[in-house]
Design a protein around this motif. Structure first.
Motif, mmCIF file in Angstrom:
data_model
loop_
_atom_site.group_PDB
_atom_site.id
_atom_site.type_symbol
_atom_site.label_atom_id
_atom_site.label_comp_id
_atom_site.label_asym_id
_atom_site.label_seq_id
_atom_site.Cartn_x
_atom_site.Cartn_y
_atom_site.Cartn_z
ATOM 1 N N ARG A 155 0.827 -1.209 0.000
ATOM 2 C CA ARG A 155 0.000 0.000 0.000
ATOM 3 C C ARG A 155 0.867 1.267 0.000
ATOM 4 N NH1 ARG A 155 -5.146 -1.106 0.378
ATOM 5 N NH2 ARG A 155 -5.886 -3.009 1.402
ATOM 6 N N SER A 172 2.320 1.701 -3.579
ATOM 7 C CA SER A 172 1.275 2.096 -4.534
ATOM 8 C C SER A 172 0.805 3.515 -4.269
ATOM 9 C CB SER A 172 0.099 1.120 -4.454
ATOM 10 O OG SER A 172 0.514 -0.207 -4.740
ATOM 11 N N ALA A 199 1.747 -0.403 -8.531
ATOM 12 C CA ALA A 199 2.048 -1.490 -7.606
ATOM 13 C C ALA A 199 3.496 -1.940 -7.768
ATOM 14 C CB ALA A 199 1.100 -2.660 -7.847
#
Length: 263
Positions: A198, A201, A207
């Motif tokens: 997370r 990203s 990602a």
């Protein structure tokens, strides 16, 4: 129409995944049985009805079914045309025993986002060389399952952690060809795998697995323009094989490596 029993099964190189199982059945019905692993199930066509802990359940559209280990269940087609399903069997490193009770009480999760993510995970698991993508997707799926089954334990949105994201990017750059597994990356930068994905990203808008593949494709372009053949380029840039290179190259560049080189 003759009864259909079509299956494929394999064990990918992704931690926590015991087995991937795809099947198309028209008339076959499972008797009562148990699994040692968690069963994460999606149905692509038709529907399945099953009994779990003496209660009847089913798999309507957008449902993700999570059947806990050691709990007897069966399964049978709920429509005349049978069903087509995709299943992941996961060990306790992904889903702990604390989720067994909530999963028995509510095994069928109507969650379109979760359903989409599980489908994307199956796509990644079908391609050797995409283990970082599969591991990242599975980590976020497990996190969402925890949040659905134990909402009181769910955490709020993570704050941006750009220093962590930059540390992971440096690691991916340093391990561009050999790659790095998600759990190893998490250990090296001292972060939980889900938080790591997370953070990266959120900081970069891409990602970790997408970043790694785009860097590899970028390097492959340079080698192809140097006149090196695609098979050699695939090995030199960290792809599993030439077809793995071709799939990602075509997705990012719009043409195959061979056509790119000839241009």
């Amino acid at each position: 129409m003759a009864p259909q029993r079509e299956i494929s099964a394999w064990r990918p190189g992704v931690p926590g995944v015991v087995e991937v199982f795809h099947a198309h059945y028209t008339e076959y019905a499972y008797p009562m049985h148990v699994h040692e692993a968690w069963t994460l199930l999606i149905v692509d066509d038709g529907a399945v009805r099953y009994d779990l802990d003496r209660h009847e359940h089913g798999t309507p559209h957008d449902t993700v079914s999570l059947l806990p280990p050691h709990i007897p269940h069966n399964g049978a087609p709920a429509t005349a045309d049978g069903f087509r399903k995709r299943v992941l069997y996961l060990d306790s490193s992904r889903l702990g025993d604390d989720l067994i009770g909530p999963a028995v009480d509510g095994p069928d999760l109507v969650d379109p986002v979760l359903r989409l993510r599980v489908g994307q995970l199956h796509t990644a698991l079908a391609h050797p060389g995409d283990e970082l993508e599969a591991d990242s997707r599975l980590t976020l799926i497990a996190e969402r399952l925890h949040g659905r089954l134990r909402p009181a334990a769910a955490v709020g949105p993570a704050r941006p952690d750009r220093p962590l994201a930059y540390r992971l990017r440096e690691l991916l750059d340093a391990r561009l060809v050999e790659g790095v597994a998600l759990d190893e990356a998490a250990r090296l930068v001292h972060a939980h795998p889900a938080h790591l994905v997370r953070a990266f990203s959120g900081a970069f808008g891409i990602a970790p697995h997408q970043y790694l593949m785009s860097r590899r494709v970028d390097r492959a372009r340079r080698l192809l323009l140097d006149g090196r053949p695609p098979g050699e380029v695939a090995a030199a840039t960290g792809f599993y094989d030439q077809s793995h290179l071709t799939r990602h190259f075509r997705r990012l560049v719009g043409v195959t490596p061979g056509r790119y080189a000839r241009s």
